[in-house]
Design an enzyme around this catalytic site. Structure first.
Site, PDB file in Angstrom:
ATOM      1  N   ASP A 195       6.958   7.106  -5.964  1.00 10.74           N
ATOM      2  CA  ASP A 195       6.293   5.843  -6.256  1.00 10.74           C
ATOM      3  C   ASP A 195       6.461   4.886  -5.090  1.00 10.74           C
ATOM      4  O   ASP A 195       7.547   4.739  -4.533  1.00 10.74           O
ATOM      5  CB  ASP A 195       6.897   5.233  -7.523  1.00 10.74           C
ATOM      6  CG  ASP A 195       6.100   4.055  -8.045  1.00 10.74           C
ATOM      7  OD1 ASP A 195       4.923   3.928  -7.667  1.00 10.74           O
ATOM      8  OD2 ASP A 195       6.657   3.277  -8.831  1.00 10.74           O
ATOM      9  N   CYS A 229      -2.119   7.485 -11.028  1.00 11.02           N
ATOM     10  CA  CYS A 229      -0.678   7.518 -10.800  1.00 11.02           C
ATOM     11  C   CYS A 229      -0.097   6.667 -11.924  1.00 11.02           C
ATOM     12  O   CYS A 229      -0.422   6.910 -13.081  1.00 11.02           O
ATOM     13  CB  CYS A 229      -0.322   7.037  -9.396  1.00 11.02           C
ATOM     14  SG  CYS A 229      -1.259   5.613  -8.808  1.00 11.02           S
ATOM     15  N   ARG A 235      -1.007   5.458  -4.894  1.00 10.49           N
ATOM     16  CA  ARG A 235      -1.182   6.873  -4.586  1.00 10.49           C
ATOM     17  C   ARG A 235      -2.603   7.334  -4.863  1.00 10.49           C
ATOM     18  O   ARG A 235      -3.158   8.151  -4.129  1.00 10.49           O
ATOM     19  CB  ARG A 235      -0.166   7.699  -5.398  1.00 10.49           C
ATOM     20  CG  ARG A 235       1.256   7.556  -4.896  1.00 10.49           C
ATOM     21  CD  ARG A 235       2.285   8.143  -5.848  1.00 10.49           C
ATOM     22  NE  ARG A 235       2.584   7.250  -6.962  1.00 10.49           N
ATOM     23  CZ  ARG A 235       3.573   7.447  -7.839  1.00 10.49           C
ATOM     24  NH1 ARG A 235       4.347   8.520  -7.720  1.00 10.49           N
ATOM     25  NH2 ARG A 235       3.789   6.598  -8.811  1.00 10.49           N
ATOM     26  N   SER A 236      -3.196   6.805  -5.932  1.00 12.01           N
ATOM     27  CA  SER A 236      -4.576   7.179  -6.268  1.00 12.01           C
ATOM     28  C   SER A 236      -5.537   6.743  -5.176  1.00 12.01           C
ATOM     29  O   SER A 236      -6.428   7.490  -4.778  1.00 12.01           O
ATOM     30  CB  SER A 236      -4.977   6.531  -7.605  1.00 12.01           C
ATOM     31  OG  SER A 236      -4.128   6.955  -8.653  1.00 12.01           O
ATOM     32  N   GLN A 275      -1.248   0.540  -1.673  1.00 14.34           N
ATOM     33  CA  GLN A 275      -0.384  -0.594  -1.977  1.00 14.34           C
ATOM     34  C   GLN A 275       0.597  -0.971  -0.880  1.00 14.34           C
ATOM     35  O   GLN A 275       1.188  -2.047  -0.944  1.00 14.34           O
ATOM     36  CB  GLN A 275       0.420  -0.299  -3.258  1.00 14.34           C
ATOM     37  CG  GLN A 275      -0.402  -0.434  -4.531  1.00 14.34           C
ATOM     38  CD  GLN A 275       0.462  -0.218  -5.745  1.00 14.34           C
ATOM     39  OE1 GLN A 275       0.747   0.897  -6.114  1.00 14.34           O
ATOM     40  NE2 GLN A 275       0.888  -1.308  -6.366  1.00 14.34           N
TER      41      GLN A 275
END
Length: 497
Positions: A195, A229, A235-236, A275
């Site tokens: 993450d 995610c 991550r997506s 992110q």
């Protein structure tokens, strides 16, 4: 010019940008420029803020835009936290969504059915950093091989799975119980992507992408694949950006690829894609390495020479002694203070059974704030710290545990926030002092709020005890009185007869 030469020219353009940013340690400022440009977006998120939809969102600061949101066609609710991302010039479309909550699993599978999706790409683990980041929404062979969702008339069955070192591919069957129609769904579960982090090297990620492509799940003749995610943006977004850029390099060899432009355009469909600066850096590296392996469908994962080349090149780009993210000439601002959002942690001191004392907390923190959501979510170190406790069976934004308690690791939250402060402060000693000051202020604030909550809880308990002490004698007296009255009436009637 041959196709290979065209591809090489495009890669050099992307590689030039990469090395230029890398040479000045500028990934943080490069990423911040993208965030700043997105702040001008004026897209609304009104549906997510409706009272009936607030508890269907996992995080308060990540919401689906209205103009691209997926609309459910069946059931009592048409809302789901998901956006359609279309990249027409790459002939790609994806549905990006959050990790399902306990009360949104049926909506998730209904969306899969209605959108004719043939694959789910899950890029997170169920539990990360001691927190539940996604509910167990898919059937497993050794635990529960099938799931039925009566509210949307959908059934999901486990068929088989294939495991590798970095990901698992499951074959599931989804059935519409209203029509008895069914089809197979592939579930690609990437299990080694941390993450707010990136895979260690592009190699495993590119193998994962190659397998997804080989399955046909990203083709135009089927519905959009569902990518998620935990929040469905970090991550997506990284996965989708790399895939799109590799398609464009392969399809338009003569055209210069502008990765930044593609990311900005995709962010017009869903807020906050990618992110962290680290994820942006990884995206460039994966695009460069993937372009050298095109077409990915024919990627030879057993070719040790190619594998060594990828490792060597990526290690060169990310030399640990001069990591592009360790410093920056223009560091991004610190994340905004979480403030009262952390008051959820004090609920750990309260009994999970005392729902009466926590109802007002759910009302206050049970959904996105009433003010307009930002087009760019705050740059939290860990959005999972916005996971909210559940005070009822399903009325929650966050994830539930078996005790309906708080799923917020305060120590992890503090460590993450302090880490950002240390990394961005000009003086290490000043940073330590600022960390200590923030800890003291936070502890004092939380202690005050805990005392207030306990005071309210005590008053509630005293009121309940008072009612019991008041009504019990009355009840006994009424019972005796009624009983005596009935006996007297019966005696009177008996004597008259």
């Amino acid at each position: 010019m041959t196709s290979g030469e065209e591809t090489s020219n495009n890669v050099m353009n992307v590689e030039t940008v990469y090395h230029e940013v890398n040479s000045r340690n500028g990934w943080a400022s490069f990423y911040q420029d993208i965030r700043s440009e997105c702040e001008s977006f004026q897209y609304t998120c009104n549906e997510s803020k409706k009272p009936q939809n607030k508890n269907l969102n996992r995080y308060r600061d990540v919401a689906p835009y209205d103009h691209t949101r997926i609309i459910l066609k069946r059931g009592v609710c048409d809302y789901i936290h998901a956006n359609l991302i279309r990249v027409d010039h790459a002939e790609r479309q994806y549905i990006l969504t959050q990790g399902p909550l306990p009360n949104t699993i049926s909506h998730f599978w209904l969306m899969i059915w209605e959108q004719n999706s043939r694959a789910i790409l899950m890029l997170n683990k169920i539990i990360e950093k001691n927190q539940i980041k996604c509910h167990q929404y898919f059937p497993q062979d050794d635990i529960k091989p099938n799931l039925t969702f009566e509210d949307v008339s959908i059934k999901v069955d486990y068929i088989s799975k294939k495991e590798s070192s970095d990901y698992t591919i499951r074959t599931l069957r989804i059935t519409d119980l209203e029509s008895n129609d069914s089809r197979e769904i592939l579930h690609f579960h990437y299990t080694t992507w941390p993450d707010f982090g990136v895979p260690q090297r592009p190699t495993a990620f590119l193998r994962f992408l190659a397998d997804v492509r080989k399955s046909g799940a990203l083709d135009q003749n089927v519905g959009p694949s569902v990518v998620h995610c935990s929040a469905g943006i970090g991550r997506s977004g990284t996965f989708c950006l790399v895939d799109v850029c590799l398609v464009l390099i392969e399809k338009y060899g003569l055209n210069a690829l502008d990765v930044r432009h593609e990311l900005l355009e995709m962010r017009r469909s869903r807020m906050g894609l990618i992110q962290t600066p680290e994820q942006l850096c990884f995206s460039y590296a994966a695009i460069i390495q993937g372009a050298k392996q095109l077409p990915l469908d024919n990627m030879d994962i057993n070719n040790e020479t190619t594998h060594d080349e990828i490792i060597m090149t990526y290690d060169e780009m990310n030399n640990k002694s001069n990591h592009p993210l360790e410093k920056d000439d223009e560091p991004p601002p610190l994340p905004p203070p979480r403030g009262e959002s952390l008051t959820r942690s004090m609920m750990a001191d309260l009994s999970p059974d005392d729902s009466s004392s926590t109802d007002n907390v759910t009302d206050e923190y049970g959904g996105p704030p009433d003010k307009p959501l930002p087009s760019e979510p705050p740059n939290h170190i860990d959005l999972s710290t916005d996971t909210i406790l559940s005070t009822s069976n399903t009325n929650c934004i966050g994830e539930q545990n078996s005790d309906d308690g708080v799923i917020l690791d305060e120590a992890l939250c503090n460590d993450a926030e302090n880490s950002v402060l240390l990394n961005n402060s000009p003086s290490h000693s000043d940073a330590k002092e600022e960390v200590r000051r923030r800890k003291m202020e936070k502890n004092e604030r939380l202690a005050t709020q805990v005392r207030e909550m306990k005071r309210k809880q005590k008053k509630t308990e005293e009121w309940q005890n008072f009612k019991r002490s008041l009504f019990n004698p009355i009840t006994i007296s009424l019972g005796i009185g009624l009983g005596g009255g009935i006996i007297a009436i019966c005696y009177y009637l008996y004597m008259r007869s």
